[in-house]
Design an enzyme around this catalytic site. Structure first.
Site, short mmCIF file in Angstrom:
data_model
loop_
_atom_site.label_atom_id
_atom_site.label_comp_id
_atom_site.label_asym_id
_atom_site.label_seq_id
_atom_site.Cartn_x
_atom_site.Cartn_y
_atom_site.Cartn_z
CG ASP A 230 13.51 -2.32 6.16
OD1 ASP A 230 12.48 -3.35 6.12
OD2 ASP A 230 14.22 -2.33 7.14
CD GLU A 293 8.47 -1.84 5.86
OE1 GLU A 293 7.87 -2.76 6.55
OE2 GLU A 293 9.45 -1.44 6.05
C1 BGC Z 1 11.03 -5.74 7.41
C2 BGC Z 1 11.15 -6.78 8.44
C3 BGC Z 1 12.26 -6.44 9.28
C4 BGC Z 1 12.21 -4.85 9.77
C5 BGC Z 1 13.69 -4.19 10.40
C6 BGC Z 1 10.73 -4.46 8.24
O1 BGC Z 1 10.08 -3.78 7.67
O2 BGC Z 1 10.13 -6.01 6.44
O3 BGC Z 1 11.14 -8.07 7.92
O4 BGC Z 1 12.31 -6.92 10.48
O5 BGC Z 1 11.79 -4.01 8.69
O6 BGC Z 1 14.31 -3.96 9.29
#
Ligand code: BGC
Ligand code: MG
Length: 554
Positions: A230, A293
């Site tokens: 994440d 990500e």
């Molecule tokens: C996740 C979100 C989340 C955020 C904070 C993002 O990239 O996919 O759903 O709210 O990270 O953790």
């Protein structure tokens, strides 16, 4: 589907030694190597997928019960969103204990069973790791705010108010508002780039690093095949906490951030962390993977994350947000491929996720939205790289309207905007029942009447359904040309995008009609069309098709 391939196409595949990362195995397992280079990965947003215990919240038991559905798509891996202990302020992205399983989602034994059964069905299992921040209920943060001398205080960013009063600097939360809140005692501000219940970790603290490495090993030892990381471009912050330049922010999906925010995102120190993680993954057998990500806009910066010793795959957003237009789409694809080719990394292609509007909705909703989303799925699956499918996209779901009193996304609650709940609607498995097969009771988000019309059970019986389109596409995608072939753009009329994937003599063309007029198809056998009602020899507006090009033709 291999019956569709002329036998000579398979015989003339260049030998693996010439292209070591592209050695191909035929049949069900045909894929580029390592597996992630052409993977199809299915994202399961656990709390909306299937509820097995009647509490209205999707859980791991529900995932277990639906593994056959996922396997029937023919994907290589599943990615489970966070199921760890959490107060669920941000749907589980506020993690209180990274090695636990929240009792609302299940227990460790259910995770073990998912791993075992998924492996038995030929799928890998990836889980999520959230390193940028923890939940304010995490023991570290509790220790930090209860005692100003506690050693865990250095695991966060505590700062005095600015000399003129107010927050220490101008950094803003991706959910809107300032990125700083006063701790309960009122002593100092702490940093949170998301909700105030998600304090950012200080990655300069060696214990933070060591602890995350232990978490990775904990799950790898249990048999997990990899992680989605994440906000991978988070973690490090400017040690001087300087103000960000006041540049316009881009709001994408619900999240607002931009490359202008240079002092709190994408600092170079982050790469060393992932090199360490990659070494851990590589020390295990079985090609364990990591999907970062990486929300940076600059393509060259993105490519740094997928250098050979870092992430195998970077999850990225430009393709999601590209408007429905042939020129814009070609530009997005070319720019990404160019940047990633320079570091030898595969691309990822994503249509939707739990943070953005679903593709059907983004492209206008209704039949037009569905046509475009189906066409874009074929486009994405024909491009070189990995395909990441958000659960429910294979049913052509669109966003639902969530009544105000049911909103649960912190973005909606803090910023007073609709937020991301609409794309998180429970999956309709059956055409009837209280929550259309999602649960025996209700569901944490109310679903509209008629939601069952999109259900998996109905689509199963319809050969032109989106479910069958995905199954067929993912199966054909295993042909050498699509999973490992070279790509070149083909000349195409205005409003049309066409490219070829080629492996040896096998050549597959993908043609997408973005324009408002039908185009007449030329030679070749249509392998698959995204059309809801295919008409021979014609490619309708908002439609894509895959054509097996005659092998003698150049
Ligand atoms: C996740 C979100 C989340 C955020 C904070 C993002 O990239 O996919 O759903 O709210 O990270 O953790
Ligand atoms: Mg449940």
């Amino acid at each position: 589907m291999t019956a569709l391939v002329a036998p000579e196409a398979l015989e003339n595949v260049p030998p693996a030694v010439e292209r070591p990362h592209l050695s191909v195995v035929y049949g069900r397992q045909a894929a580029a190597r390592p597996w992630w280079r052409s993977a199809s990965i299915y994202q399961i947003y656990v709390r909306s997928f299937c509820d097995s215990n009647g509490d209205g919240v999707g859980d791991l038991g529900g995932v277990l019960g639906k593994l056959h559905h996922v396997a029937s798509l023919g994907v290589d891996a599943i990615w489970l969103t966070p199921f760890f202990e959490s107060p669920m302020v941000d749907g589980g992205y506020d993690v209180a204990d990274y090695r636990s399983v929240d009792p609302r989602f299940g227990d460790h034994e259910t995770v073990d069973r998912i791993i075992e059964e998924a492996h038995g069905l030929g799928m890998r299992v990836m889980i999520e790791v959230v390193p940028n921040h923890v939940s304010s209920s995490h023991q570290w943060f509790k220790n930090a705010v209860s005692d100003p001398t506690h050693k865990d205080r250095s695991k966060f960013h505590f700062r005095d108010p600015s000399p003129v009063g107010g927050t220490p600097n101008n950094w803003r939360s991706a959910f809107g508002g300032p990125a700083w809140s006063l701790e309960p005692s009122g002593r100092q501000y702490y940093l949170h780039l998301f909700s105030r219940e998600q304090p950012d970790l200080n990655w300069e603290d060696p214990e933070v690093r060591a602890d995350f490495e232990q978490t990775l090993r904990f799950w790898l030892d249990r048999g997990i095949d990899g992680f989605r990381v994440d906000v991978a471009h988070g973690l490090f912050k400017d040690p001087l906490y300087r103000d960000n330049p006041e540049l316009p922010r881009e709001v994408r999906g619900g999240l607002a951030q931009g490359d202008g925010e240079r002092h709190c995102w994408n600092l170079p120190e982050v790469h060393e962390v992932y090199r360490g993680w990659r070494r851990i993954l590589d020390s295990y057998t079985g090609e364990r993977a990591m999907l970062g990500e990486v929300g940076v806009v600059d393509r060259e910066q993105l490519a740094l994350y997928v250098r050979p010793d870092e992430f195998p795959l970077a999850y990225e957003f430009e393709f999601i947000h590209t408007e429905w237009d042939a020129v814009a789409t070609k530009e997005t694809v070319s720019r990404l491929l160019r940047a990633l080719d320079a570091v030898g990394a595969p691309a990822t292609w994503v249509l939707s996720n739990h943070d953005v509007l679903r593709a059907v909705t983004r492209y206008g909703g209704g039949e037009q939205g569905l046509r475009r989303a189906r066409a874009k799925a074929l486009l994405a699956m024909a491009l070189p790289g990995a395909m990441i499918i958000y659960n429910g996209d294979e049913l052509g779901l669109e966003d639902i309207d969530v009544p105000e009193e049911a909103l649960s996304d912190p973005i909606a609650l803090v910023a007073g905007v609709p937020g991301r709940d609409g794309s998180r609607a429970p999956i309709p498995w059956s055409s009837e029942g209280p929550a259309f097969g999602f649960s025996e009771a209700g569901s944490w988000l109310p679903v509209p009447d008629g939601w069952g019309g999109r259900s998996a059970v109905l689509q199963e019986r319809d050969p032109f359904s989106t479910l069958w389109l995905y199954r067929l596409a993912l199966s054909i995608r295993r042909l050498p040309a699509l999973c490992a072939g070279d790509m070149r753009w083909l000349d195409a009329p205005e409003g049309v995008l066409a490219f070829e994937r080629r492996y040896g003599k096998q050549r597959i063309h993908c043609i997408v009609n973005f324009s408002a007029r039908p185009i007449v198809m030329q030679q070749g056998d249509v392998l698959l069309s995204s059309s809801l009602r295919p008409i021979g020899g014609v490619l309708e507006p908002d439609t894509a098709c895959w054509v097996m090009a005659p092998s003698g033709d150049t």
